[in-house]
Structure formats: C-alpha cells, structure tokens
Design an enzyme around this catalytic site. Structure first.
Site, PDB file in Angstrom:
ATOM      1  N   ASP A  42       0.825  -1.230   0.000  1.00  0.00           N
ATOM      2  CA  ASP A  42       0.000   0.000   0.000  1.00  0.00           C
ATOM      3  C   ASP A  42       0.849   1.266   0.000  1.00  0.00           C
ATOM      4  OD1 ASP A  42       0.686  -0.328   2.715  1.00  0.00           O
ATOM      5  OD2 ASP A  42      -1.329   0.132   3.459  1.00  0.00           O
ATOM      6  N   GLY A 139      -3.938  -7.709  13.682  1.00  0.00           N
ATOM      7  CA  GLY A 139      -3.825  -7.509  12.238  1.00  0.00           C
ATOM      8  C   GLY A 139      -5.184  -7.442  11.567  1.00  0.00           C
ATOM      9  N   ASP A 187      -6.520  -0.120   5.072  1.00  0.00           N
ATOM     10  CA  ASP A 187      -7.454  -0.541   6.118  1.00  0.00           C
ATOM     11  C   ASP A 187      -8.724   0.304   6.103  1.00  0.00           C
ATOM     12  OD1 ASP A 187      -5.277  -2.057   6.681  1.00  0.00           O
ATOM     13  OD2 ASP A 187      -4.887  -1.207   8.670  1.00  0.00           O
TER      14      ASP A 187
END
Ligand code: ADP
Ligand code: MG
Length: 396
Positions: A42, A139, A187
């Site tokens: 990312d 996570g 996320d």
C-alpha cells in the site's frame, strides 16, 4: 445486523447511557478487515485486496450544545474530552496530552473539520461511546474500525458532504498525524467500502477501488483466522525500516514508488543496492504481481484456485521481507498440512494473525492441527475463528 453485532451495538448504547446519563440519537459502525493478499504494497503505491469482516466497532452518539467532544470506550471507561475549537492546537503537536486510544476518534474529528474546511463553531459538540468486537492488535485493523465508525457518525451528524474515499483519507490522516502511526490507506478503504461476499481491489496510487466477488460460500470455502496472540506494534523499528528499504529501492531505480518497478527490472536493481534492500524490493514487486494474478484468478477460475498465490505470498514475507515470526510460520504450515487450499500471514507482520482458505469440512481439522502445532512448539494457544466478507461502514 447479526446477533453478535446487535450485542456490540447494544454495548455501545449501554456505555453511552452509563457514561453520559442520556440516550444516544443513534449508533453507527465500521468493520475490521482481513487482507486477502497484497502486504506492504500500500505505501509503495501498489495493489491490495482486503475485505471487511463481520467484526465491527460501534459508536453511539448524541449531540451536545457546548462545542465539546467527549469520548469513552469499553476499553477504558475514563471519559476523555476536548473542545472542538482546540483540536487544531492539539494535533499533531500536542497529541501526547491525550490518551493514545482517544487520539483515534478525536483525530478523526480534527481531520474531518480540516478536510471540509468546517469552522468548529459551525458544528455541534458530540458525546461518543465505543464498543467493539474487533480483536485488537491481531492484524484485523481495529484502528480502521474505530476511525471508520467515528467518520461516518460525525460526517452524518455534521451534515458534511464527503464520499467514502474522502472519509478513508480522513481516517488515515488521523492515524498518521493524530496517533502517530505511519500506516497506508488500505485498512480505512476496506472498512468504509466493504461489501458482503466481496473484496476491495484497491489501487493505492489512484485510490480506484473495484468490488471483486469472492464467492467463498458458493465454493464451500471458509476463511479461517489463526490469531497467534503475538502483539505487533507499528512503534517498533521493523515497520519503519521496511519502508525505508522500499524508498531506497525506488530511489536507486529513479522511480517515485515501487509500484513503478516490474519483475523485469529486478536483475538491474540487484546491481544497484545491497542484498537486503534487494530482497525487500523483490517482495513488494512480486507481491504486487500476485495481487493482480489473484484478481484475475478469482474472476476466471474462482476462489479455490488462489491457494498457490497465498502460499507464495507467505514465503515472500518470510524469506524476502522477513516480517514473519515462528508462530505465523507454524500456523501456515499446520493449516496447509491439514488440507487448507492456501494460507499466509496477514497484516503488517511481526505477530498478529495468519489466514487460511479452507473447505468447510476441513475447518475442524485445520483448527486442531494449528492448536496441536502451537502446543508442540510451546507457544501460547492461538485464537481461531472464521470470518465472512461483510459490508462496510453504515448507520446501524
Ligand atoms: P490493529 O489495528 O491491528 O488492531 P493498531 O495498533 O493499529 O492495531 O490499533 C489498535 C489501537 O486502536 C488500540 O490499541 C486502541 O488504541 C485503538 N482502538 C481500537 N479499537 C478501539 C476501541 N473500540 N476503543 C478504544 N480504542 C480502540
Ligand atoms: Mg491498525
């Protein structure tokens, strides 16, 4: 909402009433996420393929008249408060004055006001009470869940016209600048954009997001999470060091980000950088390709065919990026030996969870194998559960 979800939403309401002595006007929620594939790509402007899970963080909200914001969580029942007008002075310089968890919601409030150029006196103060069933530090991104829940609740309450991508950017800014964690945007995008039975194929450079049907249930597959219980932390050196290696690799090749490096460039890079930097870059470049291959495989052959890509991703993180730990390797090996279609560590590494794609009738065998392998290695027992690709942030 599912039963567990209703319970968590009720817990947010109950905490609200107990803490603030009034009824909330509503509850909003946003999910945690699992990254199916695409790790540490990312922040290299690359590709990721996360999906939102059924575990959610709920926030109960009511406006208040005095321009103040108060936050409370089942994690820490002391209320933290600030005035909306002082948020710009607190973030980022004086963030240490605020308990760490409260920087997430207060940081989102700050970033929302900044992004929409809203004067703090033109919006109402708020009381916010949080409850969550997203495991923390596993996570699964409890951080994006609390950011997403806060962002949708405040954006609606304040009547701000911001789309989901803008809200994801606000969550990321809060996490980077108000909390001080140098994370990417995956996320928040997964938490805000998630859809049932689907993953979000995200181009982290353009923020183009495409919904990809996963079809796990139709194929008789479950996604098993094996939470090792080993806590990761973005504050420790490993994460920053990996980012630095990626930047060195991009600089050596004269490109803005590793997104711009192809598999064919790797031999040339080997001449330009040290061996460790080379392996770090090789992970990112091959992982980007694996995300593209996974999307194509899902579209053309379905989820049962992506196992080898998951396994290759794990090997690359273990050997090239060196972010696995013995507990994660044990979880992956145990799952594969018990017949999983594929398995890999997920999340930033140094702990957290592994995921395994498993035929429905083998879930018990995988669970037993992982439990037994952890016991045999003298590791604390893992927490094992299944997750279902679920909807993103919403008013409950
Ligand atoms: P992860 O996102 O992998 O779960 P992080 O370290 O990024 O781990 O974020 C976890 C932190 O987010 C917690 O330590 C806490 O500060 C904050 N947090 C997450 N959910 C909540 C919640 N429901 N209430 C209060 N703080 C929370
Ligand atoms: Mg996080």
């Amino acid at each position: 909402m599912t039963t567990t979800d209703t319970r968590t939403s009720d817990a947010a309401r109950a905490l609200f009433t107990a803490s603030f002595g009034a009824e909330p006007v509503g509850t909003w929620s946003s999910p945690g996420r699992v990254n199916l594939i695409g790790e540490h790509t990312d922040y290299n402007d690359g590709f990721v393929l996360p999906f939102a899970i059924q575990h959610r963080t709920h926030v109960a909200l009511a406006p208040r008249e005095d321009g103040r914001v108060r936050v409370v969580s089942t994690f820490d029942e002391r209320t933290v408060e600030a005035s909306l007008a002082e948020l710009h002075a607190l973030f980022p310089e004086r963030r240490d004055e605020i308990p760490e968890w409260a920087r997430y919601p207060l940081g989102v409030a700050w970033a929302l006001l900044e992004a929409s150029a809203t004067h703090p006196e033109s919006v109402t103060g708020v009381d916010l009470a949080f409850a969550s069933d997203v495991p923390v530090g596993a996570g699964l991104s409890s951080s994006a869940a609390i950011e997403g829940a806060t962002a949708v609740a405040l954006a609606e309450t304040w009547g701000l016209d911001l789309d989901r991508v803008a809200l994801a950017q606000i969550g990321r800014r809060a996490e980077n600048e108000a909390v001080g964690a140098p994370t990417g945007i995956m996320d928040q995008m997964a938490s805000l954009l998630g859809r049932a039975d689907s993953a979000i194929f995200l181009d982290c450079r353009t923020l183009d997001a495409n919904v990809i049907n996963l079809g796990f249930a139709a194929a008789g597959l479950e996604l098993v999470v094996i939470d090792t219980g080993v806590k990761h932390s973005h504050a420790t050196g490993g994460y920053g060091e990996r980012r630095a290696a990626c930047e060195r690799g991009a600089a050596a090749l004269g490109v803005p980000a590793l997104r711009d490096v192809s598999l064919d460039d790797l031999p040339r890079l080997a001449e330009l950088v040290d061996e460790v930097t080379f392996r770090r870059v090789r992970h990112v470049v091959t992982e980007n390709q694996r995300v593209l291959d996974t999307v194509q495989t899902l579209r053309e052959q379905g989820p049962t065919a992506i196992g080898d890509l998951l396994v290759a991703s794990h090997a690359s993180m273990r050997d090239d990026f060196e972010i696995s730990v013995p507990e994660l390797d044990t979880a992956v090996e145990a799952a594969l030996s018990a017949g999983a279609v594929g398995a890999r560590m997920t999340g930033g590494g140094f702990g957290g969870a592994a995921i395994a794609l498993v035929a429905h009738d083998k879930v018990q065998a995988v669970t037993d194998a992982a439990t037994a392998a952890f016991a045999a290695s003298g590791f604390a027992a893992p927490t094992i559960f299944t997750v279902a690709p679920s909807a993103g942030a919403a008013r409950d």
